[in-house]
Design a protein around this motif. Structure first.
Motif, PDB file in Angstrom:
ATOM      1  N   TRP A  46      39.111  63.785 -24.198  1.00  0.00           N
ATOM      2  CA  TRP A  46      39.034  62.527 -23.142  1.00  0.00           C
ATOM      3  C   TRP A  46      38.053  63.456 -21.850  1.00  0.00           C
ATOM      4  CZ3 TRP A  46      37.924  56.774 -23.054  1.00  0.00           C
ATOM      5  CH2 TRP A  46      38.321  56.608 -22.679  1.00  0.00           C
ATOM      6  N   PHE A  47      38.917  63.443 -21.127  1.00  0.00           N
ATOM      7  CA  PHE A  47      38.522  64.492 -19.766  1.00  0.00           C
ATOM      8  C   PHE A  47      37.220  65.286 -20.425  1.00  0.00           C
ATOM      9  CE2 PHE A  47      39.152  67.356 -15.895  1.00  0.00           C
ATOM     10  CZ  PHE A  47      38.886  66.333 -15.053  1.00  0.00           C
ATOM     11  N   HIS A  48      36.997  65.633 -20.896  1.00  0.00           N
ATOM     12  CA  HIS A  48      35.934  66.671 -21.740  1.00  0.00           C
ATOM     13  C   HIS A  48      34.913  65.527 -21.693  1.00  0.00           C
ATOM     14  CE1 HIS A  48      33.276  69.622 -22.813  1.00  0.00           C
ATOM     15  NE2 HIS A  48      32.991  68.971 -23.886  1.00  0.00           N
ATOM     16  N   ARG A  49      34.634  64.925 -22.286  1.00  0.00           N
ATOM     17  CA  ARG A  49      33.969  63.496 -22.361  1.00  0.00           C
ATOM     18  C   ARG A  49      33.538  62.830 -21.836  1.00  0.00           C
ATOM     19  NH1 ARG A  49      30.653  63.524 -27.556  1.00  0.00           N
ATOM     20  NH2 ARG A  49      30.784  61.422 -26.962  1.00  0.00           N
ATOM     21  N   THR A  50      34.410  62.616 -20.601  1.00  0.00           N
ATOM     22  CA  THR A  50      33.974  61.355 -19.389  1.00  0.00           C
ATOM     23  C   THR A  50      34.144  61.847 -18.458  1.00  0.00           C
ATOM     24  OG1 THR A  50      36.599  61.247 -19.420  1.00  0.00           O
ATOM     25  CG2 THR A  50      34.991  59.365 -21.660  1.00  0.00           C
ATOM     26  N   GLY A  51      35.052  62.739 -17.712  1.00  0.00           N
ATOM     27  CA  GLY A  51      35.290  63.559 -16.581  1.00  0.00           C
ATOM     28  C   GLY A  51      37.005  62.472 -15.948  1.00  0.00           C
ATOM     29  N   ARG A  52      37.142  61.307 -16.750  1.00  0.00           N
ATOM     30  CA  ARG A  52      37.962  59.838 -16.418  1.00  0.00           C
ATOM     31  C   ARG A  52      39.552  60.585 -15.874  1.00  0.00           C
ATOM     32  NH1 ARG A  52      37.248  55.052 -17.623  1.00  0.00           N
ATOM     33  NH2 ARG A  52      37.867  54.383 -15.872  1.00  0.00           N
ATOM     34  N   LEU A  53      39.970  61.005 -15.532  1.00  0.00           N
ATOM     35  CA  LEU A  53      41.443  61.468 -15.440  1.00  0.00           C
ATOM     36  C   LEU A  53      42.568  59.889 -15.155  1.00  0.00           C
ATOM     37  CD1 LEU A  53      43.174  63.961 -15.400  1.00  0.00           C
ATOM     38  CD2 LEU A  53      43.140  64.229 -12.517  1.00  0.00           C
ATOM     39  N   GLY A  54      41.951  58.974 -14.872  1.00  0.00           N
ATOM     40  CA  GLY A  54      42.939  57.874 -13.855  1.00  0.00           C
ATOM     41  C   GLY A  54      43.376  57.216 -15.466  1.00  0.00           C
ATOM     42  N   PRO A  55      42.925  57.159 -16.801  1.00  0.00           N
ATOM     43  CA  PRO A  55      43.541  56.303 -17.437  1.00  0.00           C
ATOM     44  C   PRO A  55      44.144  57.422 -18.396  1.00  0.00           C
ATOM     45  CG  PRO A  55      40.589  56.833 -17.390  1.00  0.00           C
ATOM     46  CD  PRO A  55      41.178  57.040 -16.325  1.00  0.00           C
ATOM     47  N   LEU A  56      44.337  59.153 -17.878  1.00  0.00           N
ATOM     48  CA  LEU A  56      45.210  59.941 -18.526  1.00  0.00           C
ATOM     49  C   LEU A  56      46.704  59.436 -17.838  1.00  0.00           C
ATOM     50  CD1 LEU A  56      43.398  62.184 -19.056  1.00  0.00           C
ATOM     51  CD2 LEU A  56      43.696  60.810 -21.015  1.00  0.00           C
ATOM     52  N   ILE A  57      46.842  59.717 -16.844  1.00  0.00           N
ATOM     53  CA  ILE A  57      47.296  58.847 -15.773  1.00  0.00           C
ATOM     54  C   ILE A  57      48.408  58.016 -16.039  1.00  0.00           C
ATOM     55  CG2 ILE A  57      48.648  59.366 -13.434  1.00  0.00           C
ATOM     56  CD1 ILE A  57      46.129  60.819 -12.736  1.00  0.00           C
ATOM     57  N   LEU A  58      47.421  56.680 -16.452  1.00  0.00           N
ATOM     58  CA  LEU A  58      48.471  55.427 -16.441  1.00  0.00           C
ATOM     59  C   LEU A  58      49.111  55.795 -18.128  1.00  0.00           C
ATOM     60  CD1 LEU A  58      48.602  52.580 -16.195  1.00  0.00           C
ATOM     61  CD2 LEU A  58      46.680  52.059 -17.101  1.00  0.00           C
ATOM     62  N   ALA A  59      48.439  56.349 -18.750  1.00  0.00           N
ATOM     63  CA  ALA A  59      48.258  56.846 -20.612  1.00  0.00           C
ATOM     64  C   ALA A  59      49.608  57.432 -20.212  1.00  0.00           C
ATOM     65  CB  ALA A  59      47.718  57.039 -21.501  1.00  0.00           C
ATOM     66  N   HIS A  60      49.728  58.492 -19.296  1.00  0.00           N
ATOM     67  CA  HIS A  60      50.582  59.386 -19.848  1.00  0.00           C
ATOM     68  C   HIS A  60      52.296  58.594 -18.814  1.00  0.00           C
ATOM     69  CE1 HIS A  60      53.548  62.584 -18.071  1.00  0.00           C
ATOM     70  NE2 HIS A  60      52.705  63.123 -19.343  1.00  0.00           N
ATOM     71  N   TRP A  61      51.723  57.833 -17.499  1.00  0.00           N
ATOM     72  CA  TRP A  61      53.353  56.881 -17.586  1.00  0.00           C
ATOM     73  C   TRP A  61      53.275  56.107 -17.836  1.00  0.00           C
ATOM     74  CZ3 TRP A  61      53.905  51.834 -16.250  1.00  0.00           C
ATOM     75  CH2 TRP A  61      54.786  51.742 -15.886  1.00  0.00           C
TER      76      TRP A  61
END
Length: 75
Positions: free
Chosen positions: A36-51
């Protein structure tokens, strides 16, 4: 793709203290998150998903009625 695989394996390795099933789940999560990060460069959604995963795992059992946990076999 080698970096994605390496980072996912590292993620799984530092979760081995939780057992093999959790480590394998973390490898899969690492693959998905890294891709996901490689494709979008967006970290926010990943932080929210992990939380959200952590909140469900750690807070959820404290607020869910014991009968529900017994019925699910997770008590």
């Amino acid at each position: 793709y080698a970096a994605i695989l390496a980072s996912a394996l590292l993620r799984g390795a530092y979760h081995l203290y939780q057992g093999w099933p959790m480590a394998l789940g973390n490898v899969v999560m690492g693959l998905v998150f890294a891709y996901w990060f490689h494709r979008t460069g967006r970290l926010g959604p990943l932080i929210l998903a992990h939380w959200t995963l952590d909140a469900v795992s750690f807070i959820g059992p404290e607020v869910v009625p014991a009968e529900w946990l017994d019925a699910l076999g997770v008590s």
